[in-house]
Design a protein around this motif. Structure first.
Motif, PDB file in Angstrom:
ATOM      1  N   ARG A 124      63.226  41.324 -37.697  1.00 46.35           N
ATOM      2  CA  ARG A 124      64.593  41.413 -38.189  1.00 46.35           C
ATOM      3  C   ARG A 124      65.372  40.191 -37.707  1.00 46.35           C
ATOM      4  NH1 ARG A 124      68.325  43.055 -34.365  1.00 46.35           N
ATOM      5  NH2 ARG A 124      67.441  43.690 -32.344  1.00 46.35           N
ATOM      6  N   GLU A 125      66.275  39.718 -38.539  1.00 43.27           N
ATOM      7  CA  GLU A 125      67.117  38.596 -38.159  1.00 43.27           C
ATOM      8  C   GLU A 125      68.463  39.113 -37.681  1.00 43.27           C
ATOM      9  OE1 GLU A 125      66.690  34.652 -40.268  1.00 43.27           O
ATOM     10  OE2 GLU A 125      66.348  36.038 -41.913  1.00 43.27           O
ATOM     11  N   ILE A 126      68.932  38.620 -36.539  1.00 42.91           N
ATOM     12  CA  ILE A 126      70.232  39.007 -36.015  1.00 42.91           C
ATOM     13  C   ILE A 126      71.317  38.369 -36.877  1.00 42.91           C
ATOM     14  CG2 ILE A 126      71.799  38.771 -34.061  1.00 42.91           C
ATOM     15  CD1 ILE A 126      69.423  39.003 -32.218  1.00 42.91           C
ATOM     16  N   ASP A 127      72.279  39.186 -37.270  1.00 39.56           N
ATOM     17  CA  ASP A 127      73.322  38.714 -38.177  1.00 39.56           C
ATOM     18  C   ASP A 127      74.407  37.966 -37.407  1.00 39.56           C
ATOM     19  OD1 ASP A 127      74.720  38.275 -40.500  1.00 39.56           O
ATOM     20  OD2 ASP A 127      75.722  40.235 -40.477  1.00 39.56           O
ATOM     21  N   ILE A 128      74.028  36.815 -36.884  1.00 42.46           N
ATOM     22  CA  ILE A 128      74.971  35.939 -36.181  1.00 42.46           C
ATOM     23  C   ILE A 128      74.518  34.511 -36.403  1.00 42.46           C
ATOM     24  CG2 ILE A 128      73.721  35.901 -33.990  1.00 42.46           C
ATOM     25  CD1 ILE A 128      77.574  36.096 -34.422  1.00 42.46           C
ATOM     26  N   SER A 129      75.459  33.608 -36.444  1.00 39.05           N
ATOM     27  CA  SER A 129      75.129  32.196 -36.642  1.00 39.05           C
ATOM     28  C   SER A 129      75.750  31.383 -35.517  1.00 39.05           C
ATOM     29  CB  SER A 129      75.660  31.703 -37.989  1.00 39.05           C
ATOM     30  OG  SER A 129      77.084  31.680 -37.984  1.00 39.05           O
ATOM     31  N   SER A 130      75.219  30.191 -35.315  1.00 37.48           N
ATOM     32  CA  SER A 130      75.795  29.297 -34.314  1.00 37.48           C
ATOM     33  C   SER A 130      77.229  28.934 -34.671  1.00 37.48           C
ATOM     34  CB  SER A 130      74.931  28.035 -34.185  1.00 37.48           C
ATOM     35  OG  SER A 130      73.654  28.345 -33.669  1.00 37.48           O
ATOM     36  N   ALA A 131      77.506  28.784 -35.970  1.00 40.24           N
ATOM     37  CA  ALA A 131      78.865  28.462 -36.400  1.00 40.24           C
ATOM     38  C   ALA A 131      79.837  29.574 -36.006  1.00 40.24           C
ATOM     39  CB  ALA A 131      78.904  28.241 -37.908  1.00 40.24           C
ATOM     40  N   GLU A 132      79.423  30.819 -36.177  1.00 39.53           N
ATOM     41  CA  GLU A 132      80.269  31.947 -35.802  1.00 39.53           C
ATOM     42  C   GLU A 132      80.476  31.999 -34.292  1.00 39.53           C
ATOM     43  OE1 GLU A 132      82.523  35.537 -36.224  1.00 39.53           O
ATOM     44  OE2 GLU A 132      82.073  33.803 -37.479  1.00 39.53           O
ATOM     45  N   LEU A 133      79.449  31.670 -33.532  1.00 40.60           N
ATOM     46  CA  LEU A 133      79.567  31.658 -32.077  1.00 40.60           C
ATOM     47  C   LEU A 133      80.506  30.551 -31.606  1.00 40.60           C
ATOM     48  CD1 LEU A 133      75.854  32.343 -31.068  1.00 40.60           C
ATOM     49  CD2 LEU A 133      77.770  33.940 -31.016  1.00 40.60           C
ATOM     50  N   ARG A 134      80.482  29.402 -32.281  1.00 48.71           N
ATOM     51  CA  ARG A 134      81.433  28.336 -31.936  1.00 48.71           C
ATOM     52  C   ARG A 134      82.859  28.794 -32.211  1.00 48.71           C
ATOM     53  NH1 ARG A 134      77.498  25.261 -34.705  1.00 48.71           N
ATOM     54  NH2 ARG A 134      78.850  25.011 -36.526  1.00 48.71           N
ATOM     55  N   ARG A 135      83.047  29.468 -33.331  1.00 47.01           N
ATOM     56  CA  ARG A 135      84.389  29.952 -33.687  1.00 47.01           C
ATOM     57  C   ARG A 135      84.867  30.986 -32.675  1.00 47.01           C
ATOM     58  NH1 ARG A 135      87.034  34.050 -35.584  1.00 47.01           N
ATOM     59  NH2 ARG A 135      85.158  35.348 -35.526  1.00 47.01           N
ATOM     60  N   MET A 136      83.996  31.918 -32.318  1.00 46.96           N
ATOM     61  CA  MET A 136      84.359  32.953 -31.354  1.00 46.96           C
ATOM     62  C   MET A 136      84.735  32.348 -30.004  1.00 46.96           C
ATOM     63  SD  MET A 136      81.391  35.785 -32.257  1.00 46.96           S
ATOM     64  CE  MET A 136      81.794  36.854 -30.854  1.00 46.96           C
ATOM     65  N   THR A 137      83.947  31.368 -29.567  1.00 49.54           N
ATOM     66  CA  THR A 137      84.227  30.717 -28.286  1.00 49.54           C
ATOM     67  C   THR A 137      85.578  30.020 -28.320  1.00 49.54           C
ATOM     68  OG1 THR A 137      81.857  30.383 -27.907  1.00 49.54           O
ATOM     69  CG2 THR A 137      83.366  29.058 -26.596  1.00 49.54           C
ATOM     70  N   ALA A 138      85.856  29.316 -29.394  1.00 56.65           N
ATOM     71  CA  ALA A 138      87.131  28.603 -29.517  1.00 56.65           C
ATOM     72  C   ALA A 138      88.318  29.559 -29.479  1.00 56.65           C
ATOM     73  CB  ALA A 138      87.149  27.799 -30.815  1.00 56.65           C
ATOM     74  N   TYR A 140      76.867  28.457 -19.143  1.00 54.48           N
ATOM     75  CA  TYR A 140      76.925  27.002 -19.331  1.00 54.48           C
ATOM     76  C   TYR A 140      78.059  26.626 -20.285  1.00 54.48           C
ATOM     77  CZ  TYR A 140      75.261  22.238 -20.253  1.00 54.48           C
ATOM     78  OH  TYR A 140      75.173  20.866 -20.385  1.00 54.48           O
ATOM     79  N   ILE A 141      78.173  27.359 -21.378  1.00 57.77           N
ATOM     80  CA  ILE A 141      79.224  27.084 -22.357  1.00 57.77           C
ATOM     81  C   ILE A 141      80.596  27.238 -21.720  1.00 57.77           C
ATOM     82  CG2 ILE A 141      80.317  27.975 -24.472  1.00 57.77           C
ATOM     83  CD1 ILE A 141      77.469  28.650 -25.461  1.00 57.77           C
ATOM     84  N   GLN A 142      80.758  28.293 -20.920  1.00 58.55           N
ATOM     85  CA  GLN A 142      82.040  28.539 -20.269  1.00 58.55           C
ATOM     86  C   GLN A 142      82.350  27.476 -19.224  1.00 58.55           C
ATOM     87  OE1 GLN A 142      82.278  32.261 -18.098  1.00 58.55           O
ATOM     88  NE2 GLN A 142      84.490  32.388 -18.436  1.00 58.55           N
ATOM     89  N   GLU A 143      81.366  27.156 -18.404  1.00 56.73           N
ATOM     90  CA  GLU A 143      81.582  26.194 -17.321  1.00 56.73           C
ATOM     91  C   GLU A 143      81.882  24.798 -17.836  1.00 56.73           C
ATOM     92  OE1 GLU A 143      78.029  26.521 -15.057  1.00 56.73           O
ATOM     93  OE2 GLU A 143      78.536  28.519 -14.235  1.00 56.73           O
ATOM     94  N   HIS A 144      81.324  24.448 -18.993  1.00 56.62           N
ATOM     95  CA  HIS A 144      81.517  23.107 -19.535  1.00 56.62           C
ATOM     96  C   HIS A 144      82.558  23.067 -20.653  1.00 56.62           C
ATOM     97  CE1 HIS A 144      77.675  22.701 -17.394  1.00 56.62           C
ATOM     98  NE2 HIS A 144      77.923  21.405 -17.347  1.00 56.62           N
ATOM     99  N   HIS A 145      83.240  24.181 -20.864  1.00 56.00           N
ATOM    100  CA  HIS A 145      84.347  24.251 -21.826  1.00 56.00           C
ATOM    101  C   HIS A 145      83.928  23.746 -23.209  1.00 56.00           C
ATOM    102  CE1 HIS A 145      86.755  25.048 -18.271  1.00 56.00           C
ATOM    103  NE2 HIS A 145      86.317  23.916 -17.738  1.00 56.00           N
ATOM    104  N   LEU A 146      82.770  24.205 -23.657  1.00 50.98           N
ATOM    105  CA  LEU A 146      82.273  23.770 -24.961  1.00 50.98           C
ATOM    106  C   LEU A 146      82.975  24.521 -26.093  1.00 50.98           C
ATOM    107  CD1 LEU A 146      78.411  23.621 -24.289  1.00 50.98           C
ATOM    108  CD2 LEU A 146      80.112  21.795 -24.045  1.00 50.98           C
ATOM    109  N   TYR A 147      82.958  23.923 -27.261  1.00 51.47           N
ATOM    110  CA  TYR A 147      83.433  24.513 -28.514  1.00 51.47           C
ATOM    111  C   TYR A 147      84.920  24.872 -28.482  1.00 51.47           C
ATOM    112  CZ  TYR A 147      78.382  24.889 -28.724  1.00 51.47           C
ATOM    113  OH  TYR A 147      77.040  24.607 -28.666  1.00 51.47           O
TER     114      TYR A 147
END
Length: 212
Positions: A163-177, A193-200
């Protein structure tokens, strides 16, 4: 000699869906290793500025922790210019002539593969493992698409029953922002890592400037 699965992608960021595909391929087809290979400069990613390769590579490396047989590869990130799957596979065969390569893709890519750079070379140089999903394009089922690729290119295309998880990297970038938690969708070390480096934060910063 080995049976090597290749998971390519921008991995911006890598998420649990990518890992799930790799795990299923590893188990279902008895592969020896799965090489997760962040792309260098993907020519088809025009919708956003791709995060620096060294950062995507580090997130991928962190995601590999605790996964037997999983390896993070810098093979594409270290190359200059656009990176194409057809070229990558050709180079891998030159370096590892005894290996058999299995290229792992999602269901949607099965329908898009003819639009890739030199698809005939991609299909000739790897066994294609495509995740099964209720997905159709122009009325063509997965079974019919696989049969078409086999007949047209003499390709070895097999179903990956995952099964494929219904999430995309684009959606994760949006959520993080937007400050939303992505902990349920990415490995813990990657989330930290994303939080510590303030990505997206680009979307959030753009919104701030529009309202200032």
């Amino acid at each position: 000699m080995g049976k090597i699965g290749i998971m390519g992608g921008t991995f911006d960021p890598i998420h649990n869906g990518h890992l799930l595909l790799g795990e299923q391929a590893y188990e279902e087809y008895g592969l020896d290793q799965i090489w997760y290979m962040p792309s260098g400069q993907p020519p088809h990613k025009k919708d956003h500025n791709v995060t620096a390769g060294r950062i995507r590579l580090e997130m991928t490396r962190l995601a590999m922790e605790g996964h037997e047989g999983f390896t993070c590869s810098d093979f594409e990130v270290m190359r200059s210019g656009n990176t194409y799957t057809s070229q990558t596979l050709e180079m891998l065969h030159g370096l590892y002539p005894g290996h058999t390569f299995y290229f792992i893709i999602g269901a949607d890519s099965l329908y898009e593969i003819e639009h890739w750079h030199k698809p005939e070379k991609v299909l000739a140089q790897a066994v294609i493992l495509a995740a099964v999903r209720e997905y159709e394009s122009a009325g063509r089922s997965m079974e019919k698409q696989i049969a078409y690729l086999k007949d047209t290119y003499q390709a070895d295309v097999r179903m990956l029953h995952c099964r494929e998880i219904d999430i995309s990297s684009a959606e994760l970038r949006r959520m993080t922002a937007l400050g939303e938690s992505i902990d349920a969708f990415v490995p813990g070390p990657v989330a930290r890592y994303i939080q510590e480096h303030h990505l997206y934060q680009e979307v959030a910063e753009c919104r701030k400037s529009l309202h200032s």
